[in-house]
Design a protein around this motif. Structure first.
Motif, PDB file in Angstrom:
ATOM      1  N   TRP A 149       0.257   9.116  -1.667  1.00 35.87           N
ATOM      2  CA  TRP A 149      -0.351   7.807  -2.013  1.00 35.87           C
ATOM      3  C   TRP A 149       0.707   6.696  -1.847  1.00 35.87           C
ATOM      4  CZ3 TRP A 149       1.863   5.454  -6.013  1.00 35.87           C
ATOM      5  CH2 TRP A 149       2.430   6.397  -6.875  1.00 35.87           C
ATOM      6  N   LEU A 153      -0.929   2.653  -0.647  1.00 32.27           N
ATOM      7  CA  LEU A 153      -0.971   1.651  -1.472  1.00 32.27           C
ATOM      8  C   LEU A 153      -0.247   0.446  -0.624  1.00 32.27           C
ATOM      9  CD1 LEU A 153      -0.122   2.766  -4.967  1.00 32.27           C
ATOM     10  CD2 LEU A 153      -2.267   1.897  -4.117  1.00 32.27           C
ATOM     11  N   ASP A 157      -1.486  -3.125   0.469  1.00 34.37           N
ATOM     12  CA  ASP A 157      -1.016  -4.330   0.303  1.00 34.37           C
ATOM     13  C   ASP A 157      -0.871  -5.392   1.629  1.00 34.37           C
ATOM     14  OD1 ASP A 157       0.845  -6.492  -0.903  1.00 34.37           O
ATOM     15  OD2 ASP A 157       2.439  -5.456   0.579  1.00 34.37           O
ATOM     16  N   CYS A 174      -0.621  -3.482  -5.922  1.00 41.77           N
ATOM     17  CA  CYS A 174      -0.704  -2.151  -5.093  1.00 41.77           C
ATOM     18  C   CYS A 174       0.579  -2.020  -4.871  1.00 41.77           C
ATOM     19  CB  CYS A 174      -1.512  -2.394  -3.845  1.00 41.77           C
ATOM     20  SG  CYS A 174      -3.241  -2.405  -3.971  1.00 41.77           S
ATOM     21  N   SER A 178       3.377   1.098  -5.992  1.00 39.72           N
ATOM     22  CA  SER A 178       4.059   2.097  -4.861  1.00 39.72           C
ATOM     23  C   SER A 178       5.572   1.815  -4.856  1.00 39.72           C
ATOM     24  CB  SER A 178       3.627   1.717  -3.573  1.00 39.72           C
ATOM     25  OG  SER A 178       4.096   0.364  -3.116  1.00 39.72           O
TER      26      SER A 178
END
Length: 199
Positions: A149, A153, A157, A174, A178
């Motif tokens: 994931w 993210l 962004d 985001c 991350s």
């Protein structure tokens, strides 16, 4: 940059982008952006974030194994940083030189009419900043060094501002989510050799 400061950079960079996004929205509440304190402060926050991305890219390169692909993408990202610093530097100078928003528009037109400037700092090289960032994190995900994931993210962004620049704060959040595990993972990487610049 020592390890503690580098881990801080992973957190500080998204927070500075968040600050830029919020200040940008506030600056536009009167229908115009710049010149003035908000314009200058927001741009300085983003320039500070950009400068932090340079050691971040080279730490991500090392985390990805320091191979040819990782080196190429870190280099691309660094070139993108330089281009964006140039763009925001122009924005700051134009802001300082202009009495109002209309005067800024005139100066921007003059700057962008110079051959090569548009590609170098607006429509071409700055995209390497985004390509390098996503490519490095994707390599880490492919190597299972970060969760799958994480690049999702990062992509969010990068994509949200292209949908609407007022979404920059959401994209920055985001990125922060991350980057937190990346900050922790960066501590597990062996210290760089003295000959390395950013590794």
């Amino acid at each position: 940059m020592n390890l503690l400061n580098l881990r801080t950079a992973f957190i500080a960079a998204p927070l500075l982008v968040l600050a830029y996004g919020v200040i940008r929205i506030l600056d536009g509440l009167d229908g115009e952006r710049g010149p003035g304190l908000a314009w200058t402060t927001g741009h300085l926050a983003f320039v500070a974030a950009l400068l932090l991305f340079v050691p971040i890219y080279w730490r991500l390169r090392r985390m990805a194994g320091s191979g040819a692909l990782a080196t190429a993408t870190a280099t691309a990202g660094t070139i993108g940083v330089a281009a964006l610093v140039g763009q925001f530097g122009i924005d700051l100078v134009v802001g300082f030189m202009s009495a109002d928003h209309a005067a800024m528009s005139v100066l921007f037109d003059q700057v962008q009419s110079v051959p090569g400037v548009s590609f170098a700092v607006y429509d071409g090289l700055p995209f390497l900043f985004y390509v390098g960032q996503l490519a490095l994190v994707t390599q880490l995900a492919a190597q299972r060094r970060v969760k799958l994931w994480t690049p999702v993210l990062v992509l969010a962004d990068l994509a949200l501002p292209f949908v609407d620049k007022d979404l920059i704060p959401l994209g920055a959040l985001c990125l922060l989510v991350s980057f937190v595990p990346l900050a922790r993972a960066s501590a597990a990487v062996a210290p760089a050799r003295p000959a390395a610049v950013y590794a």
